[in-house]
Write an enzyme that holds these catalytic residues in place. Structure first.
Site, PDB file in Angstrom:
ATOM      1  CB  SER A  99      -0.910   0.004   1.228  1.00 27.08           C
ATOM      2  OG  SER A  99      -1.750   1.149   1.223  1.00 27.08           O
ATOM      3  CG  HIS A 103       0.140  13.151   1.000  1.00 22.90           C
ATOM      4  ND1 HIS A 103      -1.141  13.402   0.561  1.00 22.90           N
ATOM      5  CD2 HIS A 103       0.044  12.138   1.909  1.00 22.90           C
ATOM      6  CE1 HIS A 103      -1.981  12.596   1.190  1.00 22.90           C
ATOM      7  NE2 HIS A 103      -1.293  11.813   2.000  1.00 22.90           N
ATOM      8  CG  HIS A 113      -4.359   4.698  -2.590  1.00 21.32           C
ATOM      9  ND1 HIS A 113      -5.364   3.984  -3.221  1.00 21.32           N
ATOM     10  CD2 HIS A 113      -3.936   3.937  -1.551  1.00 21.32           C
ATOM     11  CE1 HIS A 113      -5.538   2.844  -2.580  1.00 21.32           C
ATOM     12  NE2 HIS A 113      -4.693   2.781  -1.569  1.00 21.32           N
ATOM     13  CG  ASN A 115      -3.952  -2.007  -1.470  1.00 17.91           C
ATOM     14  OD1 ASN A 115      -4.667  -2.938  -1.857  1.00 17.91           O
ATOM     15  ND2 ASN A 115      -3.330  -2.030  -0.319  1.00 17.91           N
ATOM     16  CB  VAL A 116      -1.351  -4.874  -5.624  1.00 17.33           C
ATOM     17  CG1 VAL A 116      -1.745  -4.133  -6.892  1.00 17.33           C
ATOM     18  CG2 VAL A 116       0.093  -4.566  -5.261  1.00 17.33           C
ATOM     19  N   GLY A 265      -4.413  -5.809  13.837  1.00 18.43           N
ATOM     20  CA  GLY A 265      -3.270  -5.602  14.708  1.00 18.43           C
ATOM     21  C   GLY A 265      -1.997  -5.248  13.973  1.00 18.43           C
ATOM     22  N   GLY A 266      -2.118  -4.577  12.834  1.00 17.78           N
ATOM     23  CA  GLY A 266      -0.945  -4.148  12.092  1.00 17.78           C
ATOM     24  C   GLY A 266      -0.239  -2.986  12.789  1.00 17.78           C
TER      25      GLY A 266
END
Length: 311
Positions: A99, A103, A113, A115-116, A265-266
């Site tokens: 991810s 900016h 942005h 994400n894969v 819980g990352g």
């Protein structure tokens, strides 16, 4: 959702590619910026798995850029992952992905942005269930048609080899997903978004997802290279900070990736790196009629950016 035929998911193929893509994206962004370097933080998760967070701050071009890899596992899917798939509740899971959120400093260079990701869930006595997801979207602060067309053409070029129906389908999903209902506007000019992808077998879905990830720099770097030298004043900078507030609103109120990261819980610092370092809110503010700032509102509406009804 259809069930795959494999008894084991070759997730290692995707993980190796993810780590390599993270390195290549960071190298390209760091080279373009020319001032700041990515700080690397490795982390482990008590319940299983971990990841590597890479963060560039206070660069010449990028105010903040985060590119994170994670691979986490657990005995039970988090609620945000099973809410739309109640039949999977209670299964053990493994999820991995990249991810990133970028900016730039210059208000004329858009936020981006990408994400894969790959999920698979298992239950004793049943075949594993897996699905891919991902996409990329662009959030400009000043509307430039050339940039929007380039962004969407890049997305279409990445998907067309896998089926001409995919770009319009995933574009529509992106427009619907990155939408702020309380503002009645999209977060930006969209791009592509897909989830629950498992049709056609693992190899086909892997290749499609990889092509999306590989396309990101082709879509984003030319835009930044064109815009980061554009002169701007404090009024434009303040407008950028004001519009960044919309980005924060979406990510904290609606983004499923943020919720999944927190619920699973990352690493909190990695999950919230999507938030801009500086932002402002101003209640009741409206741009002056006919101004460049006012043009943005009309720009943030789903449309056929490529001028082709079949696109």
């Amino acid at each position: 959702m259809t069930k795959p035929q494999q008894s084991k998911i070759p997730a290692h193929l995707f993980e190796s590619w993810l780590k390599d893509l993270q390195v290549r994206i960071c190298s390209s962004l760091q080279s373009l910026d020319g001032k700041s370097n990515f700080e690397i933080t490795s982390w482990e998760r008590e319940e299983g798995g971990g990841g590597e967070s890479r963060l560039l701050r206070d660069g010449a071009i990028f105010e903040q850029a985060g590119v994170n890899f994670s691979r986490v596992s657990g005995d039970q899917l988090p609620p945000t992952a099973s809410a739309q798939r109640p039949e999977l509740a209670g299964r053990s899971f493994e999820a991995m992905g990249i991810s990133l959120v970028i900016h730039p400093k210059n208000p004329h260079a858009p936020t981006a942005h990408m994400n894969v990701r790959l999920f698979h869930a298992e239950k004793e006595g049943e075949p594993p269930v897996w699905w891919f997801g991902g996409g990329f979207d662009l959030t400009p602060y000043y509307p430039v048609l050339e940039d929007a067309q380039h962004w969407h053409q890049t997305a279409k070029n990445a998907l067309d080899p896998h089926g001409s129906e995919l770009y319009p389908k995933f574009k529509d999903e992106c427009d619907r997903y990155f939408f702020l209902p309380h503002r009645d506007e999209t977060r930006g000019i969209g791009g592509i978004f897909f989830d629950d992808l498992n049709e056609g077998g693992f190899d086909r879905c892997l290749a499609l997802t990889q092509d999306v990830g590989e396309a990101f720099l082709n879509g984003y770097l030319p835009i930044v290279e064109r815009r980061h030298h554009t002169e701007f004043d404090d009024t434009q900078r303040q407008f950028q900070l004001y519009r960044r507030g919309r980005y924060v609103e979406f990510n904290l109120l609606f983004d499923r990736g943020t919720l999944f990261g927190i619920q699973s819980g990352g690493r909190t610092e990695a999950i919230l790196m999507s938030l801009p370092p500086l932002v402002r809110w101003q209640s009741g503010w409206t741009p002056e009629s006919g101004s460049r700032e006012a043009e943005l509102s009309d720009f943030l509406r789903p449309r056929d950016w490529l001028g082709n009804s079949s696109s």
